[in-house]
Design an enzyme around this catalytic site. Structure first.
Site, PDB file in Angstrom:
ATOM      1  N   ARG A 151       0.852  -1.178   0.000  1.00  0.00           N
ATOM      2  CA  ARG A 151       0.000   0.000   0.000  1.00  0.00           C
ATOM      3  C   ARG A 151       0.890   1.231   0.000  1.00  0.00           C
ATOM      4  NH1 ARG A 151      -3.660   2.548   4.809  1.00  0.00           N
ATOM      5  NH2 ARG A 151      -1.670   3.530   5.251  1.00  0.00           N
ATOM      6  N   TYR A 163      -2.407  11.652   6.008  1.00  0.00           N
ATOM      7  CA  TYR A 163      -2.725  10.311   6.492  1.00  0.00           C
ATOM      8  C   TYR A 163      -1.782   9.261   5.870  1.00  0.00           C
ATOM      9  CZ  TYR A 163      -4.506   5.705   6.662  1.00  0.00           C
ATOM     10  OH  TYR A 163      -4.554   4.342   6.842  1.00  0.00           O
ATOM     11  N   ASP A 215      -4.913   4.038  -0.268  1.00  0.00           N
ATOM     12  CA  ASP A 215      -6.052   4.282   0.633  1.00  0.00           C
ATOM     13  C   ASP A 215      -6.392   5.770   0.623  1.00  0.00           C
ATOM     14  OD1 ASP A 215      -7.883   4.339   2.697  1.00  0.00           O
ATOM     15  OD2 ASP A 215      -6.649   3.195   4.106  1.00  0.00           O
ATOM     16  N   HIS A 217      -8.841   6.943   2.325  1.00  0.00           N
ATOM     17  CA  HIS A 217      -9.266   7.151   3.705  1.00  0.00           C
ATOM     18  C   HIS A 217     -10.492   8.050   3.843  1.00  0.00           C
ATOM     19  CE1 HIS A 217      -8.393   6.990   8.102  1.00  0.00           C
ATOM     20  NE2 HIS A 217      -7.839   5.854   7.745  1.00  0.00           N
ATOM     21  N   GLU A 241      -8.807   2.227  -2.020  1.00  0.00           N
ATOM     22  CA  GLU A 241      -9.581   1.958  -0.794  1.00  0.00           C
ATOM     23  C   GLU A 241     -10.328   3.195  -0.289  1.00  0.00           C
ATOM     24  OE1 GLU A 241      -7.070   0.079   2.063  1.00  0.00           O
ATOM     25  OE2 GLU A 241      -8.291   0.721   3.761  1.00  0.00           O
ATOM     26  N   GLU A 267     -13.636  -1.258   6.153  1.00  0.00           N
ATOM     27  CA  GLU A 267     -12.945  -1.414   7.438  1.00  0.00           C
ATOM     28  C   GLU A 267     -13.747  -0.833   8.604  1.00  0.00           C
ATOM     29  OE1 GLU A 267      -9.202   0.582   6.588  1.00  0.00           O
ATOM     30  OE2 GLU A 267      -9.816   2.310   7.751  1.00  0.00           O
ATOM     31  N   ARG A 288     -13.530  -5.014   3.094  1.00  0.00           N
ATOM     32  CA  ARG A 288     -12.413  -4.778   4.008  1.00  0.00           C
ATOM     33  C   ARG A 288     -12.757  -5.045   5.469  1.00  0.00           C
ATOM     34  NH1 ARG A 288      -7.787  -3.941   4.347  1.00  0.00           N
ATOM     35  NH2 ARG A 288      -7.651  -1.835   5.185  1.00  0.00           N
ATOM     36  N   GLU A 344      -4.171  -7.494   5.059  1.00  0.00           N
ATOM     37  CA  GLU A 344      -3.294  -6.378   5.422  1.00  0.00           C
ATOM     38  C   GLU A 344      -2.431  -6.790   6.616  1.00  0.00           C
ATOM     39  OE1 GLU A 344      -5.383  -2.932   6.909  1.00  0.00           O
ATOM     40  OE2 GLU A 344      -3.705  -1.608   6.464  1.00  0.00           O
TER      41      GLU A 344
HETATM   42  C1  GCO Z   1      -5.945   0.827   7.016  1.00  0.00           C
HETATM   43  C2  GCO Z   1      -6.671   1.793   7.864  1.00  0.00           C
HETATM   44  C3  GCO Z   1      -5.986   2.186   9.126  1.00  0.00           C
HETATM   45  C4  GCO Z   1      -6.884   3.081   9.964  1.00  0.00           C
HETATM   46  C5  GCO Z   1      -6.687   2.768  11.395  1.00  0.00           C
HETATM   47  C6  GCO Z   1      -7.534   3.617  12.296  1.00  0.00           C
HETATM   48  O1  GCO Z   1      -6.306   0.738   5.862  1.00  0.00           O
HETATM   49  O2  GCO Z   1      -5.076   0.157   7.549  1.00  0.00           O
HETATM   50  O3  GCO Z   1      -7.211   2.827   7.118  1.00  0.00           O
HETATM   51  O4  GCO Z   1      -4.735   2.735   8.903  1.00  0.00           O
HETATM   52  O5  GCO Z   1      -6.617   4.411   9.722  1.00  0.00           O
HETATM   53  O6  GCO Z   1      -6.978   1.413  11.581  1.00  0.00           O
HETATM   54  O7  GCO Z   1      -7.480   3.115  13.588  1.00  0.00           O
HETATM   55 MG    MG Z   2      -7.891   1.863   5.295  1.00  0.00          MG
END
Ligand code: GCO
Ligand code: MG
Length: 407
Positions: A151, A163, A215, A217, A241, A267, A288, A344
């Site tokens: 990633r 991020y 990602d 995010h 993602e 996620e 996810r 992951e």
């Molecule tokens: C990922 C996630 C994490 C989150 C984290 C928040 O894809 O691994 O986006 O990095 O930001 O789990 O607690």
């Molecule tokens: Mg993520």
């Protein structure tokens, strides 16, 4: 038939060996111990209280072999159900009961789920860098460790913090210790101008075969997401993602209709129902959902089964903020689930490996849950107790004008 075992004790351990983990320990009258992961980054104590105050008393005296019945009891039994705190609690109990079932039968959990459908589980890890040379160095280091999928997150000119990225090339950990979250500034236009160019350089650096993931995010509008997807189409990404915030799933129709880039989402989902229309309308390619935050093995396997009907695969969340117990559970499910594509794996600090002694292993870009009975993780409670809970929060984000946006 022998007398059923009974749950005798339920304990919740909160510890902070480099970062906070909430661990559930279920002990039976016959002396079996099952472990569950109840870590919810930045809201740890809420889950600890839910388990201690509202779940533990209900479990005492129950037959630990009744894993599915206990799941149904805890899920349906809370009239105010769903949500991350509740479902992480239900997930922790589910993991602990699968662990006990494995130990009671002498089988690794993947055998109880139908046995291995693959020899090993492909995993991806994180590469990060503020600028292109740093990003490429980081990717080369990860490929040198054997990973075949990475990633990639990059810094953005004009922003202080982004991020998934560190400025000094060290591993990224978003939660900061302290009693309030850090505040970051986010500028989607600056990101959209820059990130595709970096990913293009990355693809030409690594060649066509390395799996590249990115990602977003949860930070884009549907239109921005579609534009980003289009601009990345020729790069052959493994997935893109969380392009938009998770709440409004309708908008994915817009994104999906305008780009063929593979999409991964889920996620932050906690139930199969949040995945339902994304799966049945084929709006995503990868689910996810995390084995701990989405209610345990018992629910993640339902999600997998639904996804399989629609040729959608699982690529579960596995950052450093789920403990090695949840990672073990994900791997047992992964070994036994045909549409489990990738896991992951960020790795852990050596201290975390020491506290959570695990049978799962990483080798050559792949993970395996190991052959120990149950989930195959034992927790050193004494060592963990030397690292008491420390308040820590994920950051929050504001736009340049100071208004709040999604982090
Ligand atoms: C990922 C996630 C994490 C989150 C984290 C928040 O894809 O691994 O986006 O990095 O930001 O789990 O607690
Ligand atoms: Mg993520």
């Amino acid at each position: 038939m022998s007398k059923p075992d009974r749950i005798a004790a339920v304990d919740v351990l909160v510890a902070s060996p480099t970062r906070n983990f909430v661990t559930l320990k279920v002990t039976t009258e016959q002396g079996l111990v099952g472990w569950g992961d109840a870590t919810l980054n930045g809201r740890e104590l809420a889950v600890a209280s839910y388990l201690r105050d509202h779940v533990a008393p209900l479990l005492i005296g129950r037959d630990p072999a009744r894993v599915e019945d206990t799941w149904q009891y805890l899920y349906r039994g809370a009239y105010w159900r769903r949500g991350p705190v509740t479902m992480t609690s239900v997930g922790a109990v589910d993991l602990a009961l699968w662990d006990i079932k494995g130990k009671a039968t002498g089988q690794p959990v993947y055998q109880l789920l139908g046995g291995a459908v693959r020899d090993r589980i492909l995993s991806y890890t994180h590469a990060t860098g503020w600028d292109v040379p740093q990003v490429l160095d980081s990717i080369d280091a990860r490929l040198g460790e054997g990973f075949r999928a990475v990633r990639v997150q990059t810094g953005v000119p004009g922003l202080e913090v982004v991020y998934g990225v560190t400025r000094d090339g060290t591993a990224y950990e978003p939660a900061g210790r302290g009693i309030a979250p850090a505040e970051e500034t986010w500028d989607a236009d600056a990101y959209l101008r820059h990130a595709p160019k970096v990913l293009e350089e990355v693809r030409s650096h690594v060649g066509p075969e390395v799996g590249l993931l990115h990602d977003a995010h949860h930070r884009l509008t549907p239109n921005q997401a579609a534009r980003l997807g289009r601009s990345l189409e020729d790069l052959g990404l493994f997935w893109l993602e969380d392009v938009t915030p998770a709440e409004n799933q309708e908008v994915l129709r817009t994104v999906r209709g305008r780009t063929t880039v593979p999409l991964a989402i889920g996620e932050v989902f906690n139930t199969v129902w949040e995945c339902q229309s994304l799966i049945t309308e084929q709006l995503i390619d990868y689910v996810r959902c995390c084995v701990s935050h989405a209610g345990g093995i018992s629910q993640l396997r339902r999600i997998a089964a639904l996804a399989d009907v629609w040729q959608i695969q699982l690529g579960p969340h596995g950052p450093s903020d789920i403990s090695p117990v949840a990672l073990a559970a994900s791997l047992h499910l992964g070994l036994a689930t045909t549409n489990f594509a990738i896991q992951e794996y960020m790795g852990y600090d050596p201290l975390v490996h020491e506290i959570f002694r695990h049978a799962w292993s990483y080798e050559d870009g792949h993970l395996h849950p190991g052959e120990a009975a149950g989930l195959g993780v034992e927790v050193d409670e004494e060592l963990a107790s030397r690292y008491p809970y420390q308040p820590a929060y994920l950051p929050v984000a504001r736009r340049r004008d100071g208004s709040m946006t999604d982090w």
